[in-house]
Design a protein around this motif. Sequence first.
Motif, PDB file in Angstrom:
ATOM      1  N   ALA A 149       0.828  -1.203   0.000  1.00 29.48           N
ATOM      2  CA  ALA A 149       0.000   0.000   0.000  1.00 29.48           C
ATOM      3  C   ALA A 149       0.866   1.258   0.000  1.00 29.48           C
ATOM      4  O   ALA A 149       0.567   2.238  -0.704  1.00 29.48           O
ATOM      5  N   ALA A 150       1.942   1.239   0.779  1.00 28.40           N
ATOM      6  CA  ALA A 150       2.839   2.392   0.830  1.00 28.40           C
ATOM      7  C   ALA A 150       3.504   2.622  -0.529  1.00 28.40           C
ATOM      8  O   ALA A 150       3.673   3.775  -0.958  1.00 28.40           O
ATOM      9  N   PHE A 151       3.861   1.535  -1.225  1.00 30.27           N
ATOM     10  CA  PHE A 151       4.457   1.681  -2.545  1.00 30.27           C
ATOM     11  C   PHE A 151       3.471   2.277  -3.533  1.00 30.27           C
ATOM     12  O   PHE A 151       3.789   3.226  -4.260  1.00 30.27           O
ATOM     13  N   LEU A 152       2.265   1.712  -3.585  1.00 33.74           N
ATOM     14  CA  LEU A 152       1.258   2.203  -4.532  1.00 33.74           C
ATOM     15  C   LEU A 152       0.953   3.684  -4.301  1.00 33.74           C
ATOM     16  O   LEU A 152       0.934   4.483  -5.244  1.00 33.74           O
ATOM     17  N   THR A 153       0.735   4.038  -3.048  1.00 32.34           N
ATOM     18  CA  THR A 153       0.403   5.430  -2.734  1.00 32.34           C
ATOM     19  C   THR A 153       1.587   6.353  -2.989  1.00 32.34           C
ATOM     20  O   THR A 153       1.441   7.411  -3.611  1.00 32.34           O
ATOM     21  N   GLY A 154       2.772   5.939  -2.513  1.00 28.90           N
ATOM     22  CA  GLY A 154       3.950   6.784  -2.668  1.00 28.90           C
ATOM     23  C   GLY A 154       4.321   7.010  -4.116  1.00 28.90           C
ATOM     24  O   GLY A 154       4.559   8.154  -4.540  1.00 28.90           O
ATOM     25  N   TYR A 155       4.354   5.927  -4.903  1.00 24.05           N
ATOM     26  CA  TYR A 155       4.699   6.098  -6.310  1.00 24.05           C
ATOM     27  C   TYR A 155       3.638   6.919  -7.022  1.00 24.05           C
ATOM     28  O   TYR A 155       3.959   7.807  -7.812  1.00 24.05           O
ATOM     29  N   GLY A 156       2.367   6.624  -6.759  1.00 26.15           N
ATOM     30  CA  GLY A 156       1.298   7.344  -7.438  1.00 26.15           C
ATOM     31  C   GLY A 156       1.357   8.835  -7.183  1.00 26.15           C
ATOM     32  O   GLY A 156       1.228   9.646  -8.111  1.00 26.15           O
ATOM     33  N   VAL A 157       1.580   9.229  -5.928  1.00 30.46           N
ATOM     34  CA  VAL A 157       1.649  10.649  -5.586  1.00 30.46           C
ATOM     35  C   VAL A 157       2.868  11.306  -6.217  1.00 30.46           C
ATOM     36  O   VAL A 157       2.779  12.401  -6.790  1.00 30.46           O
ATOM     37  N   MET A 158       4.021  10.635  -6.128  1.00 28.53           N
ATOM     38  CA  MET A 158       5.247  11.228  -6.665  1.00 28.53           C
ATOM     39  C   MET A 158       5.216  11.315  -8.181  1.00 28.53           C
ATOM     40  O   MET A 158       5.672  12.307  -8.765  1.00 28.53           O
ATOM     41  N   TRP A 207      -3.390  10.474 -15.022  1.00 27.92           N
ATOM     42  CA  TRP A 207      -4.636   9.708 -14.956  1.00 27.92           C
ATOM     43  C   TRP A 207      -4.372   8.255 -14.573  1.00 27.92           C
ATOM     44  O   TRP A 207      -5.164   7.631 -13.871  1.00 27.92           O
ATOM     45  N   LEU A 208      -3.252   7.705 -15.038  1.00 30.44           N
ATOM     46  CA  LEU A 208      -2.933   6.325 -14.697  1.00 30.44           C
ATOM     47  C   LEU A 208      -2.415   6.199 -13.269  1.00 30.44           C
ATOM     48  O   LEU A 208      -2.473   5.113 -12.680  1.00 30.44           O
ATOM     49  N   SER A 209      -1.904   7.291 -12.712  1.00 31.28           N
ATOM     50  CA  SER A 209      -1.394   7.261 -11.337  1.00 31.28           C
ATOM     51  C   SER A 209      -2.506   7.386 -10.308  1.00 31.28           C
ATOM     52  O   SER A 209      -2.369   6.896  -9.180  1.00 31.28           O
ATOM     53  N   LEU A 210      -3.603   8.035 -10.674  1.00 28.33           N
ATOM     54  CA  LEU A 210      -4.698   8.208  -9.725  1.00 28.33           C
ATOM     55  C   LEU A 210      -5.253   6.875  -9.216  1.00 28.33           C
ATOM     56  O   LEU A 210      -5.479   6.721  -7.998  1.00 28.33           O
ATOM     57  N   PRO A 211      -5.510   5.873 -10.085  1.00 33.49           N
ATOM     58  CA  PRO A 211      -5.980   4.581  -9.553  1.00 33.49           C
ATOM     59  C   PRO A 211      -4.974   3.923  -8.612  1.00 33.49           C
ATOM     60  O   PRO A 211      -5.380   3.208  -7.691  1.00 33.49           O
ATOM     61  N   MET A 212      -3.675   4.176  -8.830  1.00 33.62           N
ATOM     62  CA  MET A 212      -2.671   3.631  -7.921  1.00 33.62           C
ATOM     63  C   MET A 212      -2.851   4.216  -6.523  1.00 33.62           C
ATOM     64  O   MET A 212      -2.779   3.495  -5.521  1.00 33.62           O
ATOM     65  N   VAL A 213      -3.069   5.528  -6.451  1.00 34.98           N
ATOM     66  CA  VAL A 213      -3.246   6.173  -5.152  1.00 34.98           C
ATOM     67  C   VAL A 213      -4.503   5.650  -4.466  1.00 34.98           C
ATOM     68  O   VAL A 213      -4.494   5.320  -3.269  1.00 34.98           O
ATOM     69  N   VAL A 214      -5.589   5.560  -5.226  1.00 34.89           N
ATOM     70  CA  VAL A 214      -6.852   5.059  -4.663  1.00 34.89           C
ATOM     71  C   VAL A 214      -6.679   3.627  -4.165  1.00 34.89           C
ATOM     72  O   VAL A 214      -7.101   3.273  -3.050  1.00 34.89           O
ATOM     73  N   GLY A 225      -3.885   2.159  -3.334  1.00 35.92           N
ATOM     74  CA  GLY A 225      -2.971   2.152  -2.205  1.00 35.92           C
ATOM     75  C   GLY A 225      -3.658   2.541  -0.907  1.00 35.92           C
ATOM     76  O   GLY A 225      -3.453   1.901   0.141  1.00 35.92           O
ATOM     77  N   VAL A 226      -4.482   3.576  -0.953  1.00 41.67           N
ATOM     78  CA  VAL A 226      -5.210   4.002   0.253  1.00 41.67           C
ATOM     79  C   VAL A 226      -6.195   2.925   0.693  1.00 41.67           C
ATOM     80  O   VAL A 226      -6.306   2.610   1.895  1.00 41.67           O
ATOM     81  N   ALA A 227      -6.918   2.340  -0.262  1.00 43.16           N
ATOM     82  CA  ALA A 227      -7.875   1.283   0.077  1.00 43.16           C
ATOM     83  C   ALA A 227      -7.169   0.078   0.687  1.00 43.16           C
ATOM     84  O   ALA A 227      -7.644  -0.496   1.687  1.00 43.16           O
ATOM     85  N   LEU A 228      -6.033  -0.307   0.114  1.00 39.10           N
ATOM     86  CA  LEU A 228      -5.286  -1.439   0.647  1.00 39.10           C
ATOM     87  C   LEU A 228      -4.748  -1.136   2.039  1.00 39.10           C
ATOM     88  O   LEU A 228      -4.748  -2.003   2.928  1.00 39.10           O
ATOM     89  N   TRP A 229      -4.303   0.106   2.247  1.00 41.07           N
ATOM     90  CA  TRP A 229      -3.800   0.500   3.561  1.00 41.07           C
ATOM     91  C   TRP A 229      -4.910   0.396   4.611  1.00 41.07           C
ATOM     92  O   TRP A 229      -4.685  -0.155   5.704  1.00 41.07           O
ATOM     93  N   LEU A 230      -6.087   0.892   4.292  1.00 44.74           N
ATOM     94  CA  LEU A 230      -7.200   0.836   5.234  1.00 44.74           C
ATOM     95  C   LEU A 230      -7.594  -0.615   5.521  1.00 44.74           C
ATOM     96  O   LEU A 230      -7.906  -0.970   6.659  1.00 44.74           O
ATOM     97  N   TRP A 231      -7.576  -1.444   4.484  1.00 43.83           N
ATOM     98  CA  TRP A 231      -7.880  -2.869   4.680  1.00 43.83           C
ATOM     99  C   TRP A 231      -6.829  -3.525   5.564  1.00 43.83           C
ATOM    100  O   TRP A 231      -7.153  -4.281   6.487  1.00 43.83           O
ATOM    101  N   ALA A 232      -5.542  -3.226   5.286  1.00 39.47           N
ATOM    102  CA  ALA A 232      -4.452  -3.851   6.051  1.00 39.47           C
ATOM    103  C   ALA A 232      -4.498  -3.431   7.521  1.00 39.47           C
ATOM    104  O   ALA A 232      -4.209  -4.236   8.414  1.00 39.47           O
ATOM    105  N   ARG A 233      -4.873  -2.193   7.781  1.00 43.20           N
ATOM    106  CA  ARG A 233      -4.906  -1.713   9.163  1.00 43.20           C
ATOM    107  C   ARG A 233      -5.985  -2.397   9.993  1.00 43.20           C
ATOM    108  O   ARG A 233      -5.953  -2.328  11.224  1.00 43.20           O
ATOM    109  N   ARG A 234      -6.904  -3.066   9.333  1.00 44.08           N
ATOM    110  CA  ARG A 234      -7.956  -3.794  10.065  1.00 44.08           C
ATOM    111  C   ARG A 234      -7.463  -5.153  10.525  1.00 44.08           C
ATOM    112  O   ARG A 234      -8.112  -5.818  11.324  1.00 44.08           O
TER     113      ARG A 234
END
Length: 266
Positions: free
Chosen positions: A208-217, A243-250, A252-261
Amino acid sequence: MLMHPQFDPVAIRIGPLAVHWYGLMYLAGFAMFVWLGRRRLRHEPYRTLGWQPRDVEDILFWGVLGVILGGRLGYVLFYKPLTYLAEPWRVFAVWEGGMSFHGGLLGVLLAMAWWARRQQRPWLQVMDFVAPCVPVGLALGRIGNFINGELWGRPAPPDLPWAMVFPAAGPLPRHPSQLYQFALEGLLLFVLLWAFARRPRRVGEVSAAFLTGYGVMRFAAEYFREPDAHLGLLSLGLSMGQWLSLPMVVAGVALWLWARRTPVAL
């Protein structure tokens, strides 16, 4: 204002054999993946789950296939679908260039899913292993882009100290966006991700950190990178890369929230 050094794209010539700098960057990226992967074996949970050095080599082999096939198909589908629909045989003309990071990422995800199933290991556990080893290869790839004088940046203010003229792009000074991406998606992402992954994390957090970090950067760096000439800027003034990076961020955030559960951190 600086001038691009106009490197010879061929690093070594031996008779008819020409070894290009870009190819050497790929080889260096593969070597770094193996080196980092073996160090990653010392991290939890891999140290206690019986992972072996041969697993790193297997992952590299299937990952390379995923990068090549996914990167090529991604470029065809995301960037020039009509061109290749009219001339489908050109899909195989890889010597003409044309690779997509986002397509390569999808290819790696599928390749790792296949390998994980074959080895009877959780897919996200495999992806958490791979993620911190990837940014260094991305950084080397951007160095290859800079040496080739390709994927240059948008026009920059002439008084910008590091503005650079790329002769193939015309006389205007431009942002050396390859170096921006080298610093952001490569070095900075590697440092942050490696430091994060050194300690035990819940399954999926590192991915999740990779997806979000790469997508934002990547999204940020695209503001300085010249859009593809045949596409230009798309809806909302965003480039295809954004446009292709936006789904990565989404994702990544969704996976992070799932993992934190997950109640127990591995």
